[in-house]
Structures are given as C-alpha cells and as structure tokens.
Enzyme design. Structure first.
Site, PDB file in Angstrom:
ATOM      1  N   SER A  65       8.968   4.427  -9.629  1.00 35.87           N
ATOM      2  CA  SER A  65       8.237   5.687  -9.470  1.00 35.87           C
ATOM      3  C   SER A  65       8.956   6.902 -10.087  1.00 35.87           C
ATOM      4  O   SER A  65       8.297   7.750 -10.691  1.00 35.87           O
ATOM      5  CB  SER A  65       7.924   5.941  -7.997  1.00 35.87           C
ATOM      6  OG  SER A  65       6.971   5.004  -7.568  1.00 35.87           O
ATOM      7  N   THR A 102       6.351   3.987   0.662  1.00 36.21           N
ATOM      8  CA  THR A 102       6.262   2.567   0.374  1.00 36.21           C
ATOM      9  C   THR A 102       6.658   1.750   1.602  1.00 36.21           C
ATOM     10  O   THR A 102       6.883   2.326   2.678  1.00 36.21           O
ATOM     11  CB  THR A 102       7.067   2.214  -0.909  1.00 36.21           C
ATOM     12  OG1 THR A 102       6.754   0.861  -1.265  1.00 36.21           O
ATOM     13  CG2 THR A 102       8.561   2.379  -0.735  1.00 36.21           C
ATOM     14  N   LYS A 138       4.029   2.517   5.227  1.00 38.00           N
ATOM     15  CA  LYS A 138       2.685   2.958   4.822  1.00 38.00           C
ATOM     16  C   LYS A 138       1.714   3.137   5.993  1.00 38.00           C
ATOM     17  O   LYS A 138       0.820   3.968   5.921  1.00 38.00           O
ATOM     18  CB  LYS A 138       2.083   1.964   3.826  1.00 38.00           C
ATOM     19  CG  LYS A 138       2.702   2.034   2.443  1.00 38.00           C
ATOM     20  CD  LYS A 138       1.983   1.100   1.484  1.00 38.00           C
ATOM     21  CE  LYS A 138       2.570   1.227   0.096  1.00 38.00           C
ATOM     22  NZ  LYS A 138       1.815   0.471  -0.908  1.00 38.00           N
ATOM     23  N   ASN A 194      -0.098   5.972   0.834  1.00 37.88           N
ATOM     24  CA  ASN A 194       1.071   5.847  -0.044  1.00 37.88           C
ATOM     25  C   ASN A 194       1.444   7.181  -0.666  1.00 37.88           C
ATOM     26  O   ASN A 194       2.410   7.263  -1.415  1.00 37.88           O
ATOM     27  CB  ASN A 194       0.833   4.794  -1.143  1.00 37.88           C
ATOM     28  CG  ASN A 194      -0.089   5.317  -2.218  1.00 37.88           C
ATOM     29  OD1 ASN A 194      -1.022   6.062  -1.928  1.00 37.88           O
ATOM     30  ND2 ASN A 194       0.185   4.967  -3.451  1.00 37.88           N
ATOM     31  N   GLY A 224      -4.268 -13.833  -0.385  1.00 36.35           N
ATOM     32  CA  GLY A 224      -3.403 -13.051   0.497  1.00 36.35           C
ATOM     33  C   GLY A 224      -4.238 -12.315   1.538  1.00 36.35           C
ATOM     34  O   GLY A 224      -5.453 -12.116   1.358  1.00 36.35           O
ATOM     35  N   GLY A 227      -1.195  -6.232   3.785  1.00 36.25           N
ATOM     36  CA  GLY A 227      -1.664  -4.848   3.708  1.00 36.25           C
ATOM     37  C   GLY A 227      -2.460  -4.567   2.444  1.00 36.25           C
ATOM     38  O   GLY A 227      -3.511  -3.923   2.501  1.00 36.25           O
ATOM     39  N   LEU A 249      -1.149  -8.636  -8.747  1.00 38.41           N
ATOM     40  CA  LEU A 249      -0.649  -7.288  -8.432  1.00 38.41           C
ATOM     41  C   LEU A 249       0.862  -7.193  -8.623  1.00 38.41           C
ATOM     42  O   LEU A 249       1.437  -6.115  -8.599  1.00 38.41           O
ATOM     43  CB  LEU A 249      -1.075  -6.879  -7.022  1.00 38.41           C
ATOM     44  CG  LEU A 249      -2.590  -6.921  -6.784  1.00 38.41           C
ATOM     45  CD1 LEU A 249      -2.941  -6.324  -5.434  1.00 38.41           C
ATOM     46  CD2 LEU A 249      -3.352  -6.197  -7.884  1.00 38.41           C
ATOM     47  N   GLY A 260       0.279  -6.330 -12.484  1.00 42.96           N
ATOM     48  CA  GLY A 260       0.032  -5.152 -11.655  1.00 42.96           C
ATOM     49  C   GLY A 260       0.678  -3.863 -12.157  1.00 42.96           C
ATOM     50  O   GLY A 260       0.683  -2.866 -11.439  1.00 42.96           O
TER      51      GLY A 260
HETATM   52  P1  NAP Z   1       2.426  -8.234   2.866  1.00 40.22           P
HETATM   53  O1  NAP Z   1       1.617  -7.342   3.750  1.00 40.22           O
HETATM   54  O2  NAP Z   1       3.798  -8.614   3.248  1.00 40.22           O
HETATM   55  O3  NAP Z   1       1.562  -9.595   2.662  1.00 40.22           O
HETATM   56  C1  NAP Z   1       2.111 -10.682   1.985  1.00 40.22           C
HETATM   57  C2  NAP Z   1       1.045 -11.743   1.729  1.00 40.22           C
HETATM   58  O4  NAP Z   1       1.680 -12.801   0.974  1.00 40.22           O
HETATM   59  C3  NAP Z   1       0.502 -12.394   2.993  1.00 40.22           C
HETATM   60  O5  NAP Z   1      -0.849 -12.733   2.767  1.00 40.22           O
HETATM   61  C4  NAP Z   1       1.355 -13.674   3.113  1.00 40.22           C
HETATM   62  O6  NAP Z   1       0.703 -14.742   3.770  1.00 40.22           O
HETATM   63  C5  NAP Z   1       1.501 -14.031   1.650  1.00 40.22           C
HETATM   64  N1  NAP Z   1       2.663 -14.888   1.425  1.00 40.22           N
HETATM   65  C6  NAP Z   1       3.971 -14.525   1.455  1.00 40.22           C
HETATM   66  N2  NAP Z   1       4.760 -15.590   1.206  1.00 40.22           N
HETATM   67  C7  NAP Z   1       3.915 -16.646   1.038  1.00 40.22           C
HETATM   68  C8  NAP Z   1       4.131 -18.017   0.754  1.00 40.22           C
HETATM   69  N3  NAP Z   1       5.352 -18.517   0.571  1.00 40.22           N
HETATM   70  N4  NAP Z   1       3.050 -18.820   0.610  1.00 40.22           N
HETATM   71  C9  NAP Z   1       1.799 -18.340   0.776  1.00 40.22           C
HETATM   72  N5  NAP Z   1       1.525 -17.035   1.032  1.00 40.22           N
HETATM   73  C10 NAP Z   1       2.580 -16.208   1.179  1.00 40.22           C
HETATM   74  O7  NAP Z   1       2.551  -7.634   1.379  1.00 40.22           O
HETATM   75  P2  NAP Z   1       1.659  -6.488   0.694  1.00 40.22           P
HETATM   76  O8  NAP Z   1       2.239  -5.173   1.001  1.00 40.22           O
HETATM   77  O9  NAP Z   1       0.224  -6.762   0.994  1.00 40.22           O
HETATM   78  O10 NAP Z   1       1.956  -6.752  -0.869  1.00 40.22           O
HETATM   79  C11 NAP Z   1       1.400  -7.854  -1.535  1.00 40.22           C
HETATM   80  C12 NAP Z   1       1.745  -7.850  -3.016  1.00 40.22           C
HETATM   81  O11 NAP Z   1       1.173  -6.706  -3.670  1.00 40.22           O
HETATM   82  C13 NAP Z   1       3.239  -7.805  -3.312  1.00 40.22           C
HETATM   83  O12 NAP Z   1       3.512  -8.797  -4.276  1.00 40.22           O
HETATM   84  C14 NAP Z   1       3.470  -6.441  -3.898  1.00 40.22           C
HETATM   85  O13 NAP Z   1       4.481  -6.442  -4.875  1.00 40.22           O
HETATM   86  C15 NAP Z   1       2.128  -6.161  -4.565  1.00 40.22           C
HETATM   87  N6  NAP Z   1       1.878  -4.702  -4.734  1.00 40.22           N
HETATM   88  C16 NAP Z   1       1.711  -4.222  -5.986  1.00 40.22           C
HETATM   89  C17 NAP Z   1       1.483  -2.863  -6.182  1.00 40.22           C
HETATM   90  C18 NAP Z   1       1.304  -2.335  -7.575  1.00 40.22           C
HETATM   91  O14 NAP Z   1       1.275  -1.111  -7.740  1.00 40.22           O
HETATM   92  N7  NAP Z   1       1.152  -3.162  -8.570  1.00 40.22           N
HETATM   93  C19 NAP Z   1       1.427  -1.995  -5.091  1.00 40.22           C
HETATM   94  C20 NAP Z   1       1.604  -2.522  -3.818  1.00 40.22           C
HETATM   95  C21 NAP Z   1       1.847  -3.885  -3.652  1.00 40.22           C
HETATM   96  P3  NAP Z   1       0.763 -14.873   5.402  1.00 40.22           P
HETATM   97  O15 NAP Z   1      -0.241 -13.897   5.909  1.00 40.22           O
HETATM   98  O16 NAP Z   1       0.398 -16.287   5.651  1.00 40.22           O
HETATM   99  O17 NAP Z   1       2.184 -14.544   5.798  1.00 40.22           O
END
Ligand code: NAP
Length: 285
Positions: free
Chosen positions: A22, A67, A71, A92, A131, A134, A226, A249
């Site tokens: 950022s 972040t 959030k 955010n 997924g 959040g 993403l 992403g």
């Molecule tokens: P989060 O709330 O921690 O959710 C993580 C998700 O991943 C859950 O659905 C979890 O499943 C799943 N997961 C984790 N490990 C796993 C595994 N070994 N096998 C299967 N499923 C698994 O994370 P979040 O904040 O939503 O973020 C998700 C992604 O978005 C991240 O990769 C982050 O880098 C990306 N992101 C990108 C941006 C961008 O600007 N490009 C912005 C924000 C986030 P369970 O529910 O079963 O645990």
C-alpha cells in the site's frame, strides 16, 4: 517530495504490515498528483486498536487503511459506517469526518473495477466462489444482485452455508448455494466464472491449489484469483491448462487503493496514472 510543516499523513493499521504494498500505491499517487501527503504502515495489536484509531484522529491523520485482523473489529470505534461497508460487515478504509472516522469498504468496488478493466462481466453470470472467509463473503454480497447464480465452495461447508443463507435473505431470492470443495461434481453443467478467495497457493506455498482435480477446471471459463503473490498461482495455471483465462488479484489491490486515495483527497485518478502505479506494483513483486 520534501516532508515539511504542511505534510499530511495517511497510513495502514494491521498486523502484520511489513509486506504491504500500500505505501507504494499511495506514495506513487501523491508523487503523480503533486500532493504533500505521506503514507506509512502502523503495526497495531488487537488490544491497541481503539487507542490507535482515537490517537490517529487526535494526531490529525487524514485517513487509514485497515487490514487483517482489524477489518471487522474496528467497526465499534468509528463515527460512521458507509452503507456498503455495513452490508459487508467489514471496512478497509477510514476517512476523517466530524468527530472521528467514517468506515468504507473499497475492496469490493476495487474488485469490481479490476474485473471491469479486465473485460469481465458479472451480470447474469454463474459464479463459483472458492472460500467462505471475510473476502469470499464480501464477494458474495457484491454479486448478490448481479449474478444469475452463486455457488460457494468451502472446506468448512457450514461457513459457506451461513453466507449463502445471508445472501439469499439479503437478495430476496435463492441466488446462492453452498457446497463442500469435493462436491464440485454436483455442479450443474456449464462453464463458470470462478473467484478464488482462499489463502491456498499464496507465497510461500505456491505449489498448492484449493482444488487440485483437473476435471474441476474444465468447468471454468474465467478464473480470478485474489492472490497476487505469486503472480501466477497454481489455480491460475490449472485454469489456463484447461482452456480458460486467468487473472491474479494485483489489480484488485491497485483499485482498492486508488478508491481509498480518491476518498481521502477528493480527486479522480486517471487511467494513465493507474497504469503507472500498476506497473510499479508489478515491478515490486
Ligand atoms: P480468511 O477469512 O482467513 O478465509 C480464508 C479462507 O481460505 C477460508 O474459506 C478457509 O477455509 C480457506 N482455506 C484456508 N486454508 C485452506 C486449506 N488448506 N484448504 C482449503 N481451504 C482453506 O481470509 P480472507 O481475509 O477472506 O482472504 C482470502 C484471500 O483473499 C487471501 O488469499 C487474501 O490474500 C486475498 N485478498 C486479496 C486482496 C487483494 O486486494 N487482492 C484483498 C484482500 C484479500 P475454512 O473456512 O474451511 O477455514
């Protein structure tokens, strides 16, 4: 830029913040637009969140990005919350207003702008969301009124089911359904737009994809991961090998930052300026 007595400050609060891109986005925009504004990361522990928000306001900080893991937790410390952010249940971006900060969510408008920029339409689409964290929840909320049908696939199917129920209630129609990851074989015929919203495949675990079966990828015409590090994830490779088009992403990151910058500064960032920031982001990875 010379820091002087008139320099304004914006920043990021989160934990961890060491690897954030950022500052590159916002300091490049300030340089391009000739703004006397610096953007810095602040490592904030959960127990210090309330004091950090109040302290930032007292110090005259113009705006903050928020972040993980703050959030959702930051919501009680805000003076106001924008309608979309309230619907998503997470912010955010904090914008200074009378008596405190107003919270916004620029992640979803950022994703929408990134997809539009890449020529991806979501209206009337059948969408798979991988997924149920959040971000997946926010994507489902964003698509609720636009997509024809949304399938949420998650390791913990109960979490996907809770989001589907919430989205259906909000949309007033049965638009979303939940499946376990392995149950993708029960999806109806057809090809889907898939949004990869799990952490699986993120650096340093780059040799993993949340679904490994090649048969799954034959169902995807466009895959939007993403994750942006690595720039080509295993999910993206599997989509391409099955004949689909894949994106990472990084543009979502770019546009969530640009929208926040526009809110803080009441400016409009041009396409050329956005392209220059995007180029620098790619070079930094
Ligand atoms: P989060 O709330 O921690 O959710 C993580 C998700 O991943 C859950 O659905 C979890 O499943 C799943 N997961 C984790 N490990 C796993 C595994 N070994 N096998 C299967 N499923 C698994 O994370 P979040 O904040 O939503 O973020 C998700 C992604 O978005 C991240 O990769 C982050 O880098 C990306 N992101 C990108 C941006 C961008 O600007 N490009 C912005 C924000 C986030 P369970 O529910 O079963 O645990």
């Amino acid at each position: 830029m010379q820091i002087n007595g008139r320099t304004k400050t914006c920043g990021l609060i989160g934990n961890p913040v060491e690897h954030t891109l950022s500052p590159l986005i916002h300091n490049t925009l300030s340089e391009q637009l000739g703004r006397n504004l610096v953007y810095v990361p602040f490592l904030v522990q959960a127990e210090g969140l309330e004091s950090a928000v109040k302290g930032a306001y007292a110090l005259g900080i113009e705006g903050l990005n928020v972040t993980v893991p703050h959030k959702e937790r930051v919501l009680p410390y805000l003076a106001e919350v924008d309608g979309l952010a309230e619907k998503i249940g997470a912010v955010n971006t904090l914008v200074r207003c009378g008596g405190g900060y107003k919270g916004y969510n620029t992640d979803m408008p950022g994703l929408y702008r990134a997809m539009t920029d890449d020529g991806i339409r979501v209206d009337g689409e059948q969408v798979l969301i991988l997924g149920a964290g959040g971000v997946a929840r926010a994507v489902a909320v964003m698509l609720a009124e636009k997509a024809e049908r949304i399938y949420l696939l998650n390791r913990t199917v109960e979490k996907a089911a809770a989001i589907a129920d919430e989205v259906n209630a909000y949309a007033g129609r049965q638009v979303a359904a939940a499946l376990s990851l392995a149950a993708y074989t029960a999806l109806p015929e057809g090809r889907f737009l898939a949004v990869q919203a799990t952490n699986v495949g993120m650096y340093p675990d780059t040799d993993k994809a949340v679904v490994e079966e090649r048969d799954f990828y034959r169902r995807i015409h466009t895959g939007y991961d993403l994750i942006y590090n690595p720039d080509k994830t295993k999910f993206m490779r599997l989509v391409e090998e099955a004949g689909g088009t894949a994106y990472n992403g990084l543009k979502m990151l770019l546009y969530q930052g640009i929208i926040a910058y526009e809110l803080w500064n009441q400016v409009s960032v041009s396409k050329e300026q956005a392209e220059e920031v995007y180029k620098r982001l790619k070079e930094s990875l």
